[in-house]
Design an enzyme around this catalytic site. Structure first.
Site, mmCIF file in Angstrom:
data_model
loop_
_atom_site.group_PDB
_atom_site.id
_atom_site.type_symbol
_atom_site.label_atom_id
_atom_site.label_comp_id
_atom_site.label_asym_id
_atom_site.label_seq_id
_atom_site.Cartn_x
_atom_site.Cartn_y
_atom_site.Cartn_z
ATOM 1 C CE LYS A 15 4.177 12.809 1.472
ATOM 2 N NZ LYS A 15 3.347 12.294 1.265
ATOM 3 N NE ARG A 88 3.669 10.029 7.297
ATOM 4 C CZ ARG A 88 4.249 9.730 6.160
ATOM 5 N NH1 ARG A 88 5.477 9.995 5.828
ATOM 6 N NH2 ARG A 88 3.448 9.177 5.132
ATOM 7 N NE ARG A 127 3.335 4.744 -4.466
ATOM 8 C CZ ARG A 127 3.152 5.484 -3.431
ATOM 9 N NH1 ARG A 127 3.882 6.534 -3.480
ATOM 10 N NH2 ARG A 127 2.545 5.151 -2.393
ATOM 11 N NE ARG A 161 5.004 2.677 -0.510
ATOM 12 C CZ ARG A 161 4.919 3.965 -0.028
ATOM 13 N NH1 ARG A 161 5.626 4.894 -0.717
ATOM 14 N NH2 ARG A 161 4.140 4.319 1.001
ATOM 15 N NE ARG A 172 0.102 4.758 2.773
ATOM 16 C CZ ARG A 172 0.365 4.345 1.537
ATOM 17 N NH1 ARG A 172 -0.168 3.260 1.097
ATOM 18 N NH2 ARG A 172 0.955 5.428 1.016
HETATM 19 P P1 AP5 Z 1 4.190 9.826 -5.204
HETATM 20 O O1 AP5 Z 1 5.130 11.084 -5.539
HETATM 21 O O2 AP5 Z 1 4.824 8.409 -4.626
HETATM 22 O O3 AP5 Z 1 3.505 10.566 -3.993
HETATM 23 P P2 AP5 Z 1 4.003 10.601 -2.283
HETATM 24 O O4 AP5 Z 1 3.248 11.671 -1.824
HETATM 25 O O5 AP5 Z 1 5.385 10.578 -2.131
HETATM 26 O O6 AP5 Z 1 3.204 9.202 -1.464
HETATM 27 P P3 AP5 Z 1 3.684 8.393 -0.766
HETATM 28 O O7 AP5 Z 1 2.506 7.173 -0.707
HETATM 29 O O8 AP5 Z 1 4.956 7.747 -0.972
HETATM 30 O O9 AP5 Z 1 3.519 9.161 0.566
HETATM 31 P P4 AP5 Z 1 3.250 8.378 2.084
HETATM 32 O O10 AP5 Z 1 3.503 9.535 2.970
HETATM 33 O O11 AP5 Z 1 2.178 7.613 2.242
HETATM 34 O O12 AP5 Z 1 4.539 7.369 1.991
HETATM 35 P P5 AP5 Z 1 5.687 7.311 2.743
HETATM 36 O O13 AP5 Z 1 6.793 6.332 2.101
HETATM 37 O O14 AP5 Z 1 6.396 8.510 3.139
HETATM 38 O O15 AP5 Z 1 3.173 9.824 -6.072
HETATM 39 C C1 AP5 Z 1 1.995 8.963 -6.170
HETATM 40 C C2 AP5 Z 1 1.582 8.493 -7.366
HETATM 41 O O16 AP5 Z 1 1.054 9.729 -8.016
HETATM 42 C C3 AP5 Z 1 2.785 8.085 -8.349
HETATM 43 O O17 AP5 Z 1 2.278 7.052 -9.111
HETATM 44 C C4 AP5 Z 1 3.141 9.305 -9.198
HETATM 45 O O18 AP5 Z 1 3.354 8.931 -10.448
HETATM 46 C C5 AP5 Z 1 1.801 9.703 -9.475
HETATM 47 N N1 AP5 Z 1 1.808 11.427 -9.386
HETATM 48 C C6 AP5 Z 1 2.467 12.278 -8.544
HETATM 49 N N2 AP5 Z 1 2.251 13.549 -8.913
HETATM 50 C C7 AP5 Z 1 1.222 13.435 -9.686
HETATM 51 C C8 AP5 Z 1 0.602 14.457 -10.380
HETATM 52 N N3 AP5 Z 1 0.705 15.837 -10.175
HETATM 53 N N4 AP5 Z 1 -0.416 14.167 -11.465
HETATM 54 C C9 AP5 Z 1 -0.740 12.828 -11.583
HETATM 55 N N5 AP5 Z 1 0.099 11.781 -11.076
HETATM 56 C C10 AP5 Z 1 1.119 12.171 -9.811
HETATM 57 O O19 AP5 Z 1 5.461 6.230 3.981
HETATM 58 C C11 AP5 Z 1 4.963 5.090 4.144
HETATM 59 C C12 AP5 Z 1 4.807 4.546 5.575
HETATM 60 O O20 AP5 Z 1 6.071 4.758 6.597
HETATM 61 C C13 AP5 Z 1 3.820 5.509 6.391
HETATM 62 O O21 AP5 Z 1 2.458 4.971 6.366
HETATM 63 C C14 AP5 Z 1 4.422 5.134 7.770
HETATM 64 O O22 AP5 Z 1 4.125 4.016 8.160
HETATM 65 C C15 AP5 Z 1 5.693 5.280 7.731
HETATM 66 N N6 AP5 Z 1 6.344 6.604 7.867
HETATM 67 C C16 AP5 Z 1 6.995 7.049 7.077
HETATM 68 N N7 AP5 Z 1 7.503 8.424 7.580
HETATM 69 C C17 AP5 Z 1 7.090 8.543 8.886
HETATM 70 C C18 AP5 Z 1 6.923 9.553 9.976
HETATM 71 N N8 AP5 Z 1 7.667 10.580 9.732
HETATM 72 N N9 AP5 Z 1 6.726 9.155 10.832
HETATM 73 C C19 AP5 Z 1 5.991 7.781 11.211
HETATM 74 N N10 AP5 Z 1 5.873 7.000 10.341
HETATM 75 C C20 AP5 Z 1 6.238 7.228 9.155
#
Ligand code: AP5
Length: 220
Positions: A15, A88, A127, A161, A172
């Site tokens: 994402k 979410r 990552r 992270r 997660r």
């Molecule tokens: P990346 O693009 O970083 O993936 P992502 O989907 O953004 O993953 P996140 O881990 O950031 O998502 P998340 O939902 O767990 O974290 P968030 O920060 O929102 O890609 C991942 C890796 O893959 C990278 O190394 C990239 O290079 C590689 N890659 C990407 N595309 C690729 C491809 N096509 N092919 C190969 N490699 C590829 O949330 C973190 C925490 O915050 C949550 O656990 C929760 O505690 C809290 N939180 C956040 N939002 C909320 C909410 N709305 N409600 C409640 N709690 C929340």
């Protein structure tokens, strides 16, 4: 008229990677609740400390806090948003709909990024990101050209992270399947859900998303 899209998918689906491309290609503003919460935790406030504990365990932060953060950002205006990691839960989805209605706007497209669980583990464990500009890298699939130096801004502040570990990833993923995956049905019924193959290469995923966005009347 603004265009608003949601990137929906499990942790590591790509994402954030795709949101960064869309900022450049489409001039939209990225609203990542993960980034907002990481900013809150680094502030050192009581709320930030509570948020840090929840995030490190891999659980979801309360709807109240997250909706409050989004409301604040939407209030600042903008020419269309990419919602990355929000909503979410069903309560967050309802709140977003109400906020959009208040602004006279709508969610134009929901992109469901489909990636299987084994690939997610490999993606999350490799990552790292640039602490200065936020560029996202991967040890195997997207390393920096020069070891230890960000390709985009030249910073050497490359970080991993705290929640990118096997134990927290299990939580997660469980949180995603229990609380977030029902949104797939929610948006399917609303008629604006499109799945894309998130397992494809980064550029190919970007092209699939581009095709969906080109069908939005204001962009077609
Ligand atoms: P990346 O693009 O970083 O993936 P992502 O989907 O953004 O993953 P996140 O881990 O950031 O998502 P998340 O939902 O767990 O974290 P968030 O920060 O929102 O890609 C991942 C890796 O893959 C990278 O190394 C990239 O290079 C590689 N890659 C990407 N595309 C690729 C491809 N096509 N092919 C190969 N490699 C590829 O949330 C973190 C925490 O915050 C949550 O656990 C929760 O505690 C809290 N939180 C956040 N939002 C909320 C909410 N709305 N409600 C409640 N709690 C929340």
């Amino acid at each position: 008229m603004a265009i608003n899209i949601i990137l929906l998918g499990p942790p590591g689906a790509g994402k954030g990677t795709q949101a960064r491309r869309l900022i450049e290609e489409r001039g939209l503003v990225q609203l990542s609740t993960g980034d907002m919460l990481r900013e809150a935790r680094s502030s050192g406030t009581e709320m930030g400390k509570r948020v840090a504990e929840v995030m490190d365990r891999g659980e979801l932060v309360t709807d109240e806090i997250v909706i409050g953060l989004i409301r604040e950002k939407l209030g600042q205006g903008g020419n269309g948003f990419i919602f990355d990691g929000f909503p979410r839960t069903l309560a967050q989805a309802d709140a977003l709909q109400a906020l959009m209605a208040e602004m006279g706007q709508r969610v134009d497209a929901v992109i469901e990024m489909r990636v299987d669980d084994a690939a997610l583990v490999a993606r999350i464990s490799g990552r790292f990101t640039c602490g200065n500009c936020g560029e996202v890298y991967h040890d195997a699939t997207k390393p920096t050209a020069k070891p230890g130096v960000c390709d985009v801004c030249g910073s050497t502040d490359l970080r991993r992270r705290a929640d990118d570990n096997a134990e927290s990833l299990k939580t997660r993923l469980m949180e995603y399947y229990k609380k977030t995956s029902p949104l797939i049905g929610y948006y399917y019924v609303k008629g604006n859900l499109t799945p894309v193959d998130g397992l494809a290469q980064i550029d190919v995923v970007g092209a699939q998303i581009g095709k969906v966005l080109d069908k939005i009347p204001r962009w077609s």
